[in-house]
Design a protein around this motif. Structure first.
Motif, PDB file in Angstrom:
ATOM      1  N   SER A 277      -4.950 -15.530   0.739  1.00 19.21           N
ATOM      2  CA  SER A 277      -4.153 -14.468   0.434  1.00 19.21           C
ATOM      3  C   SER A 277      -4.858 -13.165   1.117  1.00 19.21           C
ATOM      4  O   SER A 277      -6.134 -13.120   1.419  1.00 19.21           O
ATOM      5  CB  SER A 277      -3.692 -13.877  -0.934  1.00 19.21           C
ATOM      6  OG  SER A 277      -4.974 -13.777  -1.610  1.00 19.21           O
ATOM      7  N   LYS A 279      -6.331 -10.364   0.501  1.00 18.87           N
ATOM      8  CA  LYS A 279      -6.785  -9.204  -0.475  1.00 18.87           C
ATOM      9  C   LYS A 279      -8.147  -9.630  -0.406  1.00 18.87           C
ATOM     10  O   LYS A 279      -8.896 -10.486  -0.247  1.00 18.87           O
ATOM     11  CB  LYS A 279      -6.047  -9.320  -1.797  1.00 18.87           C
ATOM     12  CG  LYS A 279      -6.134 -10.520  -2.466  1.00 18.87           C
ATOM     13  CD  LYS A 279      -5.020 -10.540  -3.543  1.00 18.87           C
ATOM     14  CE  LYS A 279      -5.146 -11.867  -4.287  1.00 18.87           C
ATOM     15  NZ  LYS A 279      -4.217 -11.918  -5.614  1.00 18.87           N
ATOM     16  N   ASN A 280      -9.032  -8.426  -0.963  1.00 21.62           N
ATOM     17  CA  ASN A 280     -10.828  -8.696  -0.831  1.00 21.62           C
ATOM     18  C   ASN A 280     -10.765  -9.716  -1.970  1.00 21.62           C
ATOM     19  O   ASN A 280     -11.851 -10.466  -1.509  1.00 21.62           O
ATOM     20  CB  ASN A 280     -10.994  -7.138  -1.353  1.00 21.62           C
ATOM     21  CG  ASN A 280     -12.678  -7.196  -1.032  1.00 21.62           C
ATOM     22  OD1 ASN A 280     -13.089  -7.621  -0.133  1.00 21.62           O
ATOM     23  ND2 ASN A 280     -13.474  -6.627  -2.198  1.00 21.62           N
ATOM     24  N   PHE A 330     -11.830  -4.857   4.038  1.00 17.46           N
ATOM     25  CA  PHE A 330     -12.127  -5.533   2.804  1.00 17.46           C
ATOM     26  C   PHE A 330     -13.588  -5.793   2.651  1.00 17.46           C
ATOM     27  O   PHE A 330     -14.041  -6.461   3.884  1.00 17.46           O
ATOM     28  CB  PHE A 330     -11.110  -6.922   2.760  1.00 17.46           C
ATOM     29  CG  PHE A 330      -9.713  -6.415   2.561  1.00 17.46           C
ATOM     30  CD1 PHE A 330      -9.206  -5.332   1.838  1.00 17.46           C
ATOM     31  CD2 PHE A 330      -8.610  -7.505   2.816  1.00 17.46           C
ATOM     32  CE1 PHE A 330      -7.858  -5.174   1.869  1.00 17.46           C
ATOM     33  CE2 PHE A 330      -7.340  -7.387   2.584  1.00 17.46           C
ATOM     34  CZ  PHE A 330      -7.118  -6.174   2.088  1.00 17.46           C
TER      35      PHE A 330
END
Length: 402
Positions: A277, A279-280, A330
């Protein structure tokens, strides 16, 4: 450069220089400037005019107010900062055109500086409006463009304003940018020449690849730019970014067939860190770049790619870099970009000439505290890319004396 006058071609004694600068600098929530490169680079131009007992009127934009005045986008916050930078007091005017502005300009004494309010508080600035440009032209005797980073824009203060001046020129910042970029485009630099291109969109840089591939020794393509090449060449890229554009796809095929197979100048990551996904905190794994599973997306260079790219940089004598190698904002996907920044810094330390441009690339240099260890930081992202497509920027064209 032959037909372009610079500020060295004029004496500014008793003259009012109307200087288009780009003080659209990044700030944090406390209105502290996080990158003052553009302002710092404008200092030599301002110092030259002040030393000749000239007067200075500064024009700039800030943010995107879309023609609506706004306190949060006012340039007034710059005054204390400019005072520290220039070691001179800087006056401020609440507008950029009109009788009150003209009066303030007429009261300027030799050696004084006046910063005008945000040009983009007037929608006409972005419309190449003749009347707006004419009103601005009343504020100076000599027009100076020292705003390379917006010289690719068709805006009133860039393309129309110079028409109203017999005396017009570029400042030292503009001159340096043009010289360094022309040097790169000529190919007359020390070899091996290495070009690093990253970022999300291949469409904005495909023409640059076509220009550079004729003389560069290594073109390293990373970040989101790599995936269209990998996919078109038969690789699996999972859910990685892919810009759908038939024209671009045809150009990529041409580049791979006509140039790459012939001289092998293009180099791509070998492995990438993929995530499930965007995100970080996403789940990650390392896979070959041409075998990314469905549902996973490439977000950074893998360890083999970092080593591979850094080895090429290490043996380079001339280096150009634009665009991050991954989603460096990120933290978990920033190592590739940060490693490239370090490698370029080390190569520069050993004598290579390095030119870095684009906000993200410069931001990553700052993360590593090595922005001052690069040969030249370009102040323009879009303007630099347009120049490297072998195009004359509209802002430069407007200065040329025929």
């Amino acid at each position: 450069m032959k037909n372009i006058k610079t500020i060295n071609d004029f004496n500014f004694k008793n003259k009012t220089a109307l200087i288009r600068v780009d003080f659209n600098v990044p700030i944090n929530n406390a209105y502290q400037i996080t990158d003052d490169t553009r302002i710092s680079y404008s200092i030599p131009t301002i110092q030259k005019i002040i030393s000749e007992k000239g007067k200075i009127v500064l024009l700039s934009h800030f943010g995107r107010p879309k023609g609506i005045p706004s306190k949060i986008l006012s340039l007034k916050f710059l005054i204390p900062f400019l005072y520290k930078k220039f070691k001179l007091s800087v006056n401020f005017c609440e507008n950029c055109i009109g009788e009150s502005v003209e009066k303030k300009v007429s009261n300027l004494k030799n050696g004084e500086i006046l910063l005008l309010e945000n040009l983009r508080f007037h929608k006409e600035e972005e419309e190449e409006n003749e009347n707006f440009a004419f009103n601005l032209s009343k504020l100076g005797n000599i027009y100076v463009n020292d705003a390379f980073s917006v010289s690719h824009r068709f805006h009133s203060s860039i393309t129309i304003l110079p028409k109203f001046f017999k005396k017009k020129c570029i400042g030292f910042l503009m001159e340096k940018e043009i010289q360094f970029l022309n040097k790169f485009l000529s190919g007359k630099v020390k070899k091996p020449i290495t070009i690093l291109l990253g970022g999300a969109k291949v469409s904005s840089k495909i023409k640059i690849i076509e220009n550079f591939i004729k003389f560069a020794n290594y073109i390293l393509i990373g970040g989101g730019m790599a995936y269209p090449f990998i996919k078109i060449n038969g690789g699996k890229i999972g859910n990685s970014i892919f810009e759908k554009n038939k024209k671009i796809e045809k150009t990529i095929i041409k580049i791979l067939d006509k140039y790459h197979k012939k001289n092998g100048t293009l180099f791509f990551p070998k492995d990438v860190i993929v995530a499930d996904s965007f995100k970080n905190t996403a789940n990650t794994k390392i896979v070959p770049i041409n075998s990314i599973p469905y549902g996973w997306m490439g977000l950074d260079l893998g360890p083999n790619s970092i080593k591979y790219f850094c080895n090429i940089i290490e043996k380079s004598k001339t280096i150009f870099w634009n665009g991050p190698m991954g989603v460096f904002e990120f933290h978990n996907f920033s190592l590739g970009t940060r490693s490239i920044a370090k490698a370029i810094t080390n190569a520069t330390k050993k004598g290579a000439f390095s030119l870095v441009g684009g906000g993200d690339s410069i931001a990553s240099l700052k993360m590593e505290g090595c922005e001052k260890k690069i040969s030249y930081l370009s102040t323009g992202g879009g303007a630099m890319l347009e120049s490297l497509k072998n195009k004359m920027l509209p802002g430069i064209k407007a200065i040329i004396h025929k």
